[in-house]
Design a protein around this motif. Structure first.
Motif, PDB file in Angstrom:
ATOM      1  N   LEU A  66       0.854  -1.187   0.000  1.00  0.00           N
ATOM      2  CA  LEU A  66       0.000   0.000   0.000  1.00  0.00           C
ATOM      3  C   LEU A  66       0.889   1.235   0.000  1.00  0.00           C
ATOM      4  O   LEU A  66       1.783   1.347   0.834  1.00  0.00           O
ATOM      5  CB  LEU A  66      -0.905  -0.001   1.239  1.00  0.00           C
ATOM      6  N   ASN A  67       0.642   2.154  -0.929  1.00  0.00           N
ATOM      7  CA  ASN A  67       1.497   3.344  -1.044  1.00  0.00           C
ATOM      8  C   ASN A  67       0.677   4.589  -1.344  1.00  0.00           C
ATOM      9  O   ASN A  67      -0.193   4.564  -2.237  1.00  0.00           O
ATOM     10  CB  ASN A  67       2.514   3.188  -2.185  1.00  0.00           C
ATOM     11  N   TRP A  68       0.964   5.685  -0.606  1.00  0.00           N
ATOM     12  CA  TRP A  68       0.590   6.997  -1.109  1.00  0.00           C
ATOM     13  C   TRP A  68       1.528   7.305  -2.271  1.00  0.00           C
ATOM     14  O   TRP A  68       2.705   6.926  -2.254  1.00  0.00           O
ATOM     15  CB  TRP A  68       0.743   8.082  -0.046  1.00  0.00           C
ATOM     16  N   LEU A  69       1.011   8.018  -3.270  1.00  0.00           N
ATOM     17  CA  LEU A  69       1.798   8.317  -4.458  1.00  0.00           C
ATOM     18  C   LEU A  69       1.948   9.825  -4.658  1.00  0.00           C
ATOM     19  O   LEU A  69       1.121  10.610  -4.186  1.00  0.00           O
ATOM     20  CB  LEU A  69       1.121   7.750  -5.716  1.00  0.00           C
ATOM     21  N   ARG A  70       3.003  10.178  -5.374  1.00  0.00           N
ATOM     22  CA  ARG A  70       3.133  11.516  -5.946  1.00  0.00           C
ATOM     23  C   ARG A  70       3.423  11.307  -7.419  1.00  0.00           C
ATOM     24  O   ARG A  70       4.422  10.675  -7.768  1.00  0.00           O
ATOM     25  CB  ARG A  70       4.269  12.304  -5.276  1.00  0.00           C
ATOM     26  N   GLU A  71       2.527  11.817  -8.276  1.00  0.00           N
ATOM     27  CA  GLU A  71       2.625  11.537  -9.700  1.00  0.00           C
ATOM     28  C   GLU A  71       2.918  12.792 -10.512  1.00  0.00           C
ATOM     29  O   GLU A  71       2.437  13.876 -10.199  1.00  0.00           O
ATOM     30  CB  GLU A  71       1.320  10.932 -10.220  1.00  0.00           C
ATOM     31  N   TYR A  99       3.157  10.653 -23.794  1.00  0.00           N
ATOM     32  CA  TYR A  99       3.224  11.020 -22.373  1.00  0.00           C
ATOM     33  C   TYR A  99       4.363  10.279 -21.683  1.00  0.00           C
ATOM     34  O   TYR A  99       4.821   9.231 -22.132  1.00  0.00           O
ATOM     35  CB  TYR A  99       1.894  10.759 -21.659  1.00  0.00           C
ATOM     36  N   LEU A 100       4.802  10.873 -20.578  1.00  0.00           N
ATOM     37  CA  LEU A 100       5.749  10.218 -19.685  1.00  0.00           C
ATOM     38  C   LEU A 100       5.219  10.392 -18.267  1.00  0.00           C
ATOM     39  O   LEU A 100       5.055  11.514 -17.782  1.00  0.00           O
ATOM     40  CB  LEU A 100       7.138  10.821 -19.800  1.00  0.00           C
ATOM     41  N   ASN A 101       4.918   9.273 -17.630  1.00  0.00           N
ATOM     42  CA  ASN A 101       4.360   9.244 -16.280  1.00  0.00           C
ATOM     43  C   ASN A 101       5.443   8.769 -15.304  1.00  0.00           C
ATOM     44  O   ASN A 101       6.020   7.696 -15.492  1.00  0.00           O
ATOM     45  CB  ASN A 101       3.163   8.291 -16.261  1.00  0.00           C
ATOM     46  N   ARG A 102       5.746   9.592 -14.304  1.00  0.00           N
ATOM     47  CA  ARG A 102       6.693   9.215 -13.248  1.00  0.00           C
ATOM     48  C   ARG A 102       5.939   9.193 -11.929  1.00  0.00           C
ATOM     49  O   ARG A 102       5.165  10.108 -11.630  1.00  0.00           O
ATOM     50  CB  ARG A 102       7.856  10.199 -13.164  1.00  0.00           C
ATOM     51  N   VAL A 103       6.194   8.154 -11.120  1.00  0.00           N
ATOM     52  CA  VAL A 103       5.504   8.006  -9.844  1.00  0.00           C
ATOM     53  C   VAL A 103       6.533   7.726  -8.751  1.00  0.00           C
ATOM     54  O   VAL A 103       7.380   6.843  -8.902  1.00  0.00           O
ATOM     55  CB  VAL A 103       4.478   6.845  -9.888  1.00  0.00           C
ATOM     56  N   ALA A 111      11.519   5.908  -5.783  1.00  0.00           N
ATOM     57  CA  ALA A 111      10.989   5.642  -7.117  1.00  0.00           C
ATOM     58  C   ALA A 111      10.062   4.426  -7.099  1.00  0.00           C
ATOM     59  O   ALA A 111      10.385   3.399  -6.497  1.00  0.00           O
ATOM     60  CB  ALA A 111      12.131   5.408  -8.097  1.00  0.00           C
ATOM     61  N   LEU A 112       8.901   4.543  -7.760  1.00  0.00           N
ATOM     62  CA  LEU A 112       7.953   3.441  -7.833  1.00  0.00           C
ATOM     63  C   LEU A 112       7.640   3.014  -9.264  1.00  0.00           C
ATOM     64  O   LEU A 112       7.460   1.836  -9.532  1.00  0.00           O
ATOM     65  CB  LEU A 112       6.634   3.824  -7.129  1.00  0.00           C
ATOM     66  N   HIS A 113       7.552   3.983 -10.189  1.00  0.00           N
ATOM     67  CA  HIS A 113       7.011   3.626 -11.500  1.00  0.00           C
ATOM     68  C   HIS A 113       7.427   4.665 -12.527  1.00  0.00           C
ATOM     69  O   HIS A 113       7.510   5.863 -12.228  1.00  0.00           O
ATOM     70  CB  HIS A 113       5.477   3.577 -11.395  1.00  0.00           C
ATOM     71  N   VAL A 114       7.676   4.211 -13.745  1.00  0.00           N
ATOM     72  CA  VAL A 114       7.880   5.112 -14.879  1.00  0.00           C
ATOM     73  C   VAL A 114       7.188   4.471 -16.083  1.00  0.00           C
ATOM     74  O   VAL A 114       7.251   3.250 -16.270  1.00  0.00           O
ATOM     75  CB  VAL A 114       9.367   5.373 -15.157  1.00  0.00           C
ATOM     76  N   GLU A 115       6.486   5.294 -16.879  1.00  0.00           N
ATOM     77  CA  GLU A 115       5.674   4.742 -17.963  1.00  0.00           C
ATOM     78  C   GLU A 115       5.612   5.715 -19.144  1.00  0.00           C
ATOM     79  O   GLU A 115       4.951   6.752 -19.063  1.00  0.00           O
ATOM     80  CB  GLU A 115       4.256   4.469 -17.462  1.00  0.00           C
ATOM     81  N   PRO A 116       6.309   5.422 -20.230  1.00  0.00           N
ATOM     82  CA  PRO A 116       6.113   6.189 -21.454  1.00  0.00           C
ATOM     83  C   PRO A 116       4.957   5.603 -22.257  1.00  0.00           C
ATOM     84  O   PRO A 116       4.724   4.390 -22.231  1.00  0.00           O
ATOM     85  CB  PRO A 116       7.444   6.014 -22.187  1.00  0.00           C
ATOM     86  N   GLY A 117       4.239   6.470 -22.987  1.00  0.00           N
ATOM     87  CA  GLY A 117       3.120   5.953 -23.764  1.00  0.00           C
ATOM     88  C   GLY A 117       2.507   6.997 -24.666  1.00  0.00           C
ATOM     89  O   GLY A 117       3.063   8.077 -24.887  1.00  0.00           O
ATOM     90  N   MET A 118       1.336   6.676 -25.194  1.00  0.00           N
ATOM     91  CA  MET A 118       0.601   7.554 -26.099  1.00  0.00           C
ATOM     92  C   MET A 118      -0.899   7.422 -25.878  1.00  0.00           C
ATOM     93  O   MET A 118      -1.382   6.370 -25.465  1.00  0.00           O
ATOM     94  CB  MET A 118       0.907   7.187 -27.560  1.00  0.00           C
ATOM     95  N   TRP A 119      -1.604   8.512 -26.128  1.00  0.00           N
ATOM     96  CA  TRP A 119      -3.054   8.511 -26.287  1.00  0.00           C
ATOM     97  C   TRP A 119      -3.345   8.871 -27.742  1.00  0.00           C
ATOM     98  O   TRP A 119      -2.723   9.787 -28.297  1.00  0.00           O
ATOM     99  CB  TRP A 119      -3.720   9.539 -25.377  1.00  0.00           C
TER     100      TRP A 119
END
Length: 312
Positions: A66-71, A99-103, A111-119
């Motif tokens: 369980l984690n609080w996040l900062r995105e 997009y580039l999502n860092r969490v 560091a928890l997560h990194v996600e490059p992508g597209m809409w």
């Protein structure tokens, strides 16, 4: 400079005309329901994931993290249309954003997560016969890549937007997911029962209501903004995509397939046009995402939620 040197630098090469692209405004206008995404978004969130535990000590074979996040998410407009060439119908033009999502962990900054992508915004098609649609594509450093498809809904809420309840209860693979409000039989999800296989210490301020339904965080946030801070939700664009539309899917590395197989994902991104108590408008994104992780005979909902404000 000698003539020979000048020649070697390419002065006699055939002229290559520049390839022009549409002005930024024209490209941005073509984004349709994605038009408000470009820019930088930041805010808090929450993540719940039951991850496999190989120690042999966990009675149910998993650890509840369980984690609080900062995105932080940055969206950038793709500066020209992307042409998909047709064989059964005429070509189509797709517009979109990258997009580039860092969490990071909201308490420790880890560091928890990194996600490059597209809409992507996809026009109506004749072959296959399909209405206008949207798609979200992304890659995950655990060894996953996903493509979800769906649609957009435009709403003008009368007060608070409707955020339906969700369930975090694990269930047997191949059986229906339990309805929201179904009691969870697993001790790891019950804060009244001590467990060595749950985050310890717990994130400060975490409640049982959030473990039962993480979307409660979104409801609490928007209710405080409207009922206490005096904000108004002017309108909402809902971007709803999933892998369950006979299109898209998730591809995993072999380790994921064998240890925590991710096969399904659904997400809802609500782009909210807000008005504060002084009449100033701002953009806010409230999202929820659920990925199903299958291991040891059960499907475990991995849920993340967040409320991000567009800063520039």
């Amino acid at each position: 400079m000698s003539t020979a040197t000048h020649s070697r630098l390419g002065s006699h090469k055939p002229h290559t005309p520049l390839r022009a692209v549409k002005p930024a405004k024209a490209t941005g206008d073509a984004l349709g329901p994605l038009k408000n995404l470009p820019g930088y978004w930041e805010g808090p969130g929450f993540s719940l994931i039951a991850r496999p535990d190989f120690s042999g000590k966990s009675p149910n074979g998993f650890f509840l993290q369980l984690n609080w996040l900062r995105e932080m998410i940055e969206f950038t407009t793709i500066g020209s249309p992307v042409l998909n060439r047709g064989s059964a119908q005429e070509d189509i033009a797709i517009y979109g954003v990258t997009y580039l999502n860092r969490v990071i962990d909201g308490e420790t900054g880890g560091a928890l997560h990194v996600e490059p992508g597209m809409w992507l915004k996809i026009p109506p098609t004749d072959e296959p016969k399909h209405d206008a649609s949207i798609a979200r594509l992304g890659t995950i450093p655990h060894g996953n890549a996903f493509c979800t498809t769906g649609f957009c809904l435009h709403e003008v809420p009368n007060g608070l937007p409707n955020i339906p309840p969700a369930s975090t209860v694990p269930f047997d693979i191949g059986t229906p997911q339990p309805a929201p409000g179904t009691p969870n039989p697993l001790a790891e999800y019950d804060l009244s029962i001590p467990s060595d296989f749950r985050s310890n210490p717990l994130p400060a301020g975490l409640t049982q209501a959030l473990i039962d339904d993480p979307l409660q965080m979104l409801r609490d946030t928007i209710a405080e903004q409207v009922n206490i801070q005096g904000c108004l939700v002017k309108e909402v664009d809902l971007l709803i995509t999933s892998t369950g539309n006979n299109a898209g899917g998730i591809a995993n590395i072999p380790f994921i397939n064998s240890n925590a197989n991710a096969l399904e994902m659904t997400s809802v991104f609500g782009i909210q046009t807000m008005v504060d108590s002084h009449g100033n408008e701002f953009l806010q994104m409230q999202y929820s995402q659920t990925a199903m992780l299958n291991f040891r005979g059960k499907s475990y909902p991995h849920m993340t939620v967040g409320t991000l404000i567009k800063s520039f």
